[in-house]
Design a protein around this motif. Structure first.
Motif, PDB file in Angstrom:
ATOM      1  N   TYR A  25       0.764  -1.268  -0.180  1.00  0.00           N
ATOM      2  CA  TYR A  25       0.153   0.174   0.103  1.00  0.00           C
ATOM      3  C   TYR A  25       1.026   1.109  -0.019  1.00  0.00           C
ATOM      4  O   TYR A  25       0.112   2.386  -0.340  1.00  0.00           O
ATOM      5  N   TYR A  26       2.081   1.132   0.066  1.00  0.00           N
ATOM      6  CA  TYR A  26       3.537   2.153   0.333  1.00  0.00           C
ATOM      7  C   TYR A  26       3.488   2.594  -1.152  1.00  0.00           C
ATOM      8  O   TYR A  26       3.764   0.977  -1.644  1.00  0.00           O
ATOM      9  N   ASP A  27       4.055   3.524  -1.527  1.00  0.00           N
ATOM     10  CA  ASP A  27       5.025   3.648  -2.954  1.00  0.00           C
ATOM     11  C   ASP A  27       6.183   2.923  -2.845  1.00  0.00           C
ATOM     12  O   ASP A  27       6.730   2.602  -1.554  1.00  0.00           O
ATOM     13  N   VAL A  28       7.096   2.837  -3.924  1.00  0.00           N
ATOM     14  CA  VAL A  28       7.956   1.995  -3.939  1.00  0.00           C
ATOM     15  C   VAL A  28       8.962   2.785  -2.733  1.00  0.00           C
ATOM     16  O   VAL A  28       9.310   4.095  -2.545  1.00  0.00           O
ATOM     17  N   GLY A  29      10.336   1.789  -1.885  1.00  0.00           N
ATOM     18  CA  GLY A  29      10.841   2.580  -0.576  1.00  0.00           C
ATOM     19  C   GLY A  29      12.234   2.633  -1.741  1.00  0.00           C
ATOM     20  O   GLY A  29      13.186   2.085  -2.217  1.00  0.00           O
ATOM     21  N   PHE A  30      13.064   3.257  -0.446  1.00  0.00           N
ATOM     22  CA  PHE A  30      14.413   3.387  -0.968  1.00  0.00           C
ATOM     23  C   PHE A  30      15.157   2.845   0.294  1.00  0.00           C
ATOM     24  O   PHE A  30      15.149   1.935   1.329  1.00  0.00           O
ATOM     25  N   ASP A  31      16.525   2.364  -0.103  1.00  0.00           N
ATOM     26  CA  ASP A  31      17.259   0.998   0.428  1.00  0.00           C
ATOM     27  C   ASP A  31      18.258   1.702   0.966  1.00  0.00           C
ATOM     28  O   ASP A  31      19.363   1.028   1.503  1.00  0.00           O
ATOM     29  N   THR A  32      18.651   2.971   0.832  1.00  0.00           N
ATOM     30  CA  THR A  32      19.768   3.579   1.119  1.00  0.00           C
ATOM     31  C   THR A  32      20.192   4.765   1.323  1.00  0.00           C
ATOM     32  O   THR A  32      19.210   5.841   0.782  1.00  0.00           O
ATOM     33  N   ILE A  33      20.363   5.623   2.206  1.00  0.00           N
ATOM     34  CA  ILE A  33      21.090   6.621   2.510  1.00  0.00           C
ATOM     35  C   ILE A  33      21.888   7.086   2.890  1.00  0.00           C
ATOM     36  O   ILE A  33      22.837   6.380   2.976  1.00  0.00           O
ATOM     37  N   TYR A  34      22.098   7.850   1.637  1.00  0.00           N
ATOM     38  CA  TYR A  34      23.642   9.072   2.190  1.00  0.00           C
ATOM     39  C   TYR A  34      23.416  10.071   2.984  1.00  0.00           C
ATOM     40  O   TYR A  34      22.714  11.294   2.785  1.00  0.00           O
ATOM     41  N   VAL A  35      24.521  10.690   4.125  1.00  0.00           N
ATOM     42  CA  VAL A  35      24.444  11.437   4.601  1.00  0.00           C
ATOM     43  C   VAL A  35      25.439  12.141   4.623  1.00  0.00           C
ATOM     44  O   VAL A  35      26.537  11.925   5.275  1.00  0.00           O
ATOM     45  N   LEU A  36      25.358  13.598   5.307  1.00  0.00           N
ATOM     46  CA  LEU A  36      26.861  14.902   4.132  1.00  0.00           C
ATOM     47  C   LEU A  36      26.457  15.324   4.985  1.00  0.00           C
ATOM     48  O   LEU A  36      25.117  16.218   5.771  1.00  0.00           O
ATOM     49  N   SER A  37      27.302  15.397   6.095  1.00  0.00           N
ATOM     50  CA  SER A  37      27.354  16.525   7.150  1.00  0.00           C
ATOM     51  C   SER A  37      28.809  17.118   8.142  1.00  0.00           C
ATOM     52  O   SER A  37      29.825  16.359   7.231  1.00  0.00           O
ATOM     53  N   ASP A  38      28.475  17.888   8.256  1.00  0.00           N
ATOM     54  CA  ASP A  38      30.059  18.894   8.721  1.00  0.00           C
ATOM     55  C   ASP A  38      30.512  18.983  10.130  1.00  0.00           C
ATOM     56  O   ASP A  38      31.946  19.204  10.278  1.00  0.00           O
ATOM     57  N   GLY A  39      29.629  18.352  10.679  1.00  0.00           N
ATOM     58  CA  GLY A  39      29.777  19.283  12.523  1.00  0.00           C
ATOM     59  C   GLY A  39      28.775  17.865  13.325  1.00  0.00           C
ATOM     60  O   GLY A  39      27.809  17.418  12.614  1.00  0.00           O
ATOM     61  N   ALA A  40      29.117  18.048  14.126  1.00  0.00           N
ATOM     62  CA  ALA A  40      28.118  17.420  15.027  1.00  0.00           C
ATOM     63  C   ALA A  40      26.824  18.379  15.307  1.00  0.00           C
ATOM     64  O   ALA A  40      27.237  18.644  14.926  1.00  0.00           O
ATOM     65  N   PRO A  41      26.003  17.422  16.025  1.00  0.00           N
ATOM     66  CA  PRO A  41      24.981  17.322  15.870  1.00  0.00           C
ATOM     67  C   PRO A  41      24.600  18.381  17.624  1.00  0.00           C
ATOM     68  O   PRO A  41      25.660  17.672  18.639  1.00  0.00           O
ATOM     69  N   SER A  42      23.994  19.493  17.595  1.00  0.00           N
ATOM     70  CA  SER A  42      23.842  20.624  17.875  1.00  0.00           C
ATOM     71  C   SER A  42      22.527  21.252  18.481  1.00  0.00           C
ATOM     72  O   SER A  42      22.204  22.013  19.354  1.00  0.00           O
ATOM     73  N   TYR A  43      21.949  20.311  17.991  1.00  0.00           N
ATOM     74  CA  TYR A  43      19.989  21.073  18.394  1.00  0.00           C
ATOM     75  C   TYR A  43      18.555  19.484  18.406  1.00  0.00           C
ATOM     76  O   TYR A  43      19.252  18.946  17.420  1.00  0.00           O
ATOM     77  N   GLY A  44      17.781  20.012  18.724  1.00  0.00           N
ATOM     78  CA  GLY A  44      16.981  18.748  18.821  1.00  0.00           C
ATOM     79  C   GLY A  44      16.546  17.743  19.782  1.00  0.00           C
ATOM     80  O   GLY A  44      17.613  18.373  20.842  1.00  0.00           O
ATOM     81  N   PRO A  45      15.862  17.008  19.982  1.00  0.00           N
ATOM     82  CA  PRO A  45      15.633  15.886  20.668  1.00  0.00           C
ATOM     83  C   PRO A  45      16.846  15.259  21.383  1.00  0.00           C
ATOM     84  O   PRO A  45      17.130  14.827  22.451  1.00  0.00           O
TER      85      PRO A  45
END
Length: 171
Positions: A120-140
């Motif tokens: 019942y869902y559209d095609v899903g993805f199986d790969t994520i590319y995360v690009l970041s230059d820093g450490a997490p500093s905000y959010g829960p």
């Protein structure tokens, strides 16, 4: 699916030391411009009708083409989609704010693979590319070890391949 950091630190100027990107060694640019240029290259190199989406984060999370529920959906790349992504979306990105990695990953993983398991869902993805230059500093959640634990837990069923591409000294 690409998950890309566009926090304020991405405005930092850099001088490339190697030629591992399409930009020549010694070139001065900003981290944000380098990422946008490389994303443009990737999008233009993808075969016609490939599926793609991008989640951008700083203090909040923004999805290029969200579903009505705000989740990322896979978009079939045709000329119109490429024009919208390369012209409107990527050009509108401005680095600002702190780094909310937790919410960005939560958004991406929360919808990944759904179509692979549920018709019942559209095609899903199986790969994520995360690009970041820093450490997490905000959010829960800002603790890196806790974010890794939560990602492993959430990914136990999804079985996504997650590539983390980091640059800078705050990884």
């Amino acid at each position: 699916l690409f998950v890309v950091d566009f926090s304020g630190s991405m405005e930092e100027e850099i001088t490339l030391k190697t030629s591992t990107t399409s930009t020549k060694s010694g070139t001065k640019t900003t981290k944000a411009k380098l990422v946008v240029d490389e994303l443009r290259r990737i999008v233009l190199a993808l075969p016609e009708q490939s599926y793609f989406n991008i989640v951008v984060f700083s203090d909040g999370v923004r999805v290029w083409r969200p579903t009505r529920g705000g989740r990322p959906e896979l978009v079939r790349l045709d000329d119109d989609a490429r024009d919208d992504l390369l012209g409107s979306f990527l050009q509108s990105l401005q680095p600002r704010g702190p780094t909310n990695l937790h919410d960005a990953l939560n958004t991406a993983i929360g919808f990944a693979g759904q179509g692979l398991k549920d018709r019942y869902y559209d095609v899903g993805f199986d790969t994520i590319y995360v690009l970041s230059d820093g450490a997490p500093s905000y959010g829960p959640v800002t603790d890196k070890d806790e974010i890794r634990r939560l990602v492993r837990e959430a990914n136990r069923l999804e079985r996504l391949t997650i590539h983390a591409i980091t640059f800078g000294s705050q990884n």
